[in-house]
Design an enzyme around this catalytic site. Structure first.
Site: not given
Ligand code: FAD
Length: 493
Positions: A291, A294, A322, A375, A398
């Site tokens: 992680e 990431w 959107w 987003w 996001w």
């Protein structure tokens, strides 16, 4: 004669300070710029600049300013213990560095590198200006295990897929052993600086950050305690329970990492040591380090894609249909969507400046897919409300949820907030904690109160539309609408 002159100039220069410019590295241990400044043999003058001009729209957000205040106070205390003051200045860093060099006669400026596009541009300009004036400028890596230009695929290009990226990182030599914190520091006379309190980084009326204080201890010591506590107690639960927001099974190191109160090299080596000593199971510890991987991946993505915070990495998403909807956005921000797991997450965020990763994914999916809100709106709200708001991690995450990023979750995979709640908060404890008006709902109905029989609602004291909102969308209908919107860009692509 010339030799005498050179010797006396060197003697004079060795009295002149090295400016140590703290940025996102608010720590004394494993701080390569600090160690190099000490090794220069010159006195060290630490400075922090509050620069709200260079980042533009990405100036430090509200919750992160709360953290920054306390982190600077902690760093100041740690430096005071070494009889070295931290000089605070506010304004455009280019100007302030130039002012400080001329006020103090500094012969060098050292810092640890940042990877935000605006920071890189700023640093290049400053480095060029310093060099032009004959001042040494040196920068170092304190924030990443491997810097972006050191990890590439066989074609010599940056990775776009996380698993291949992380494999390549693991195949490299392990990160260097962390540097120790100094036991003594030769400091320089400090020029005039600002008072931290005058920067007004803390909220006043209303003091929306009051409950942050019980949740966090900003500063290097707090970061160290957090890592030790995690490795001593929770790491072995990490693999199995890291997706459970009702259980404290993750490290909560993200704000400490963002502000550089601890670095990934320290985390890496402490975790390896815990594994070697048998205190941390290999499966859990490696999952935890992946992680941290990431985070590395997100920083590399931002380095190679300047527009990551504002524009989709997959260009076809620029035309996504959107639906701007102010009321729905406000309901999401306030935790009043009528979907308990979403509302619990948004309220945890407001109360503590942090939200569990699984719930971040659920609320983000809900905003982008159920509400079809861009987003970037969610990214901006997180930017202002997260204590760990981080340009690389926030933008990459996001885009991942929205399906338009590198190695993203496919857009057609749409989280069902009820099933997600039932799976990851099976007893409803997380919802009960953050949505107290549902505290008496039984676990069987807590994630879908609109389907609960009347007598269950009565006993729990819940009246939809009065004590708790009715759902602002029907998930099934919203899902079809999202898939339809997606099929339109797919056709266009
Ligand atoms: P742990 O699980 O203990 O992980 C250890 C460290 O690894 C974290 O502290 C973090 O630095 C890093 N990490 C873990 N997961 C991720 C991830 N998915 N992406 C990147 N790094 C990760 N993280 C931020 O630090 N800042 C942000 O602004 C941010 N915004 C996010 C927005 C969305 C929509 C989503 C889905 C995720 C976001 N994340 C962000 C990633 C992740 O949610 C947090 O890093 C994590 O929840 C922090 O908790 P922890 O420290 O207990 O993590």
């Amino acid at each position: 004669m010339i030799e005498d002159f050179t010797a006396s100039k060197m003697a004079r220069d060795s009295d002149k300070p090295v400016l140590l410019w703290f940025r996102q590295d608010l720590r004394l241990a494993d701080n390569p710029a600090l160690c190099a400044a000490m090794a220069s043999g010159q006195p060290v003058l630490p400075v922090y600049i509050l620069d709200d001009e260079t980042p533009g729209a990405w100036r430090t957000g509200g919750a992160a300013r709360w953290w920054l205040h306390h982190s600077l106070a902690a760093l100041s205390r740690d430096l005071d213990a070494l009889s070295t003051p931290l000089v605070l200045r506010r304004g455009d860093s280019r100007q302030i560095i130039a002012d400080l060099v001329s006020e103090t006669g500094a012969t060098a400026v050292y810092w640890n590198r940042c990877y935000e596009p605006f920071a890189r541009k700023r640093d290049e300009t400053i480095k060029a200006a310093l060099k032009r004036d004959g001042i040494a400028a040196r920068s170092f890596n304190s924030a990443l295990l491997h810097e972006p230009w050191t990890v590439e695929n066989k074609a010599g290009e940056p990775f776009r897929v996380y698993s291949a990226f992380w494999r390549a990182c693991l195949a490299k030599d392990g990160p260097e052993t962390p540097l120790p914190a100094p036991e003594a520091l030769e400091s320089a006379p400090a020029p005039q600086g600002d008072r931290l309190a005058d920067w007004a980084l803390l909220p006043t009326v209303p003091n929306w950050a009051r409950s942050f204080e019980t949740a966090w201890t900003p500063g290097e010591a707090g970061a160290r305690d957090r890592l030790t506590g995690f490795l001593d107690a929770a790491v072995n639960r990490y693999k199995a329970e890291r997706d459970r927001p009702d259980i404290e099974a993750t490290s909560r190191l993200s704000p400490h990492l963002h502000f550089g109160e601890i670095g990934p090299r320290q985390i890496w080596h402490a975790t390896q040591a815990a594994m070697a000593a048998g205190g941390a199971s290999e499966a859990s510890a490696l999952k935890f380090l992946s992680e941290v991987g990431w985070r590395e991946f997100a920083h590399h993505l931002l380095y190679h894609n300047d527009t990551l915070p504002d524009h989709p990495l997959r260009p076809e998403f620029a035309d996504f249909p959107w639906h701007e909807n102010g009321d729905a956005l406000a309901a999401w921000q306030r935790g009043r969507t009528g979907f308990p797991i979403v509302d619990a997450g948004m309220r945890e965020l407001w109360a503590t400046g942090w939200m569990h990763n699984r719930v971040r994914m659920i609320v983000a999916s809900f905003l982008v897919k159920d509400l079809l809100i861009p987003w970037q709106e969610g990214e901006a709200w997180f930017w202002d409300t997260l204590v760990d708001a981080d340009l690389a991690n926030n933008a990459a995450s996001w885009q991942w949820v929205a399906g338009c990023g590198a190695d993203a979750a496919p857009y057609f995979r749409i989280f069902n907030p009820v099933l997600q709640g039932e799976k990851f908060d099976p007893d409803g404890a997380y919802v009960r904690r953050w949505v107290p008006e549902l505290a008496k709902m039984p676990a069987s109905h807590i994630h879908k109160p609109w389907l609960a029989p009347d007598d269950v609602m009565r006993q729990a004291g819940v009246t939809l539309g009065e004590t708790y909102p009715t759902p602002i969308v029907d998930h099934g209908t919203a899902r079809d609408r999202a898939l339809d919107a997606f099929s339109r860009i797919k056709k266009a692509a």
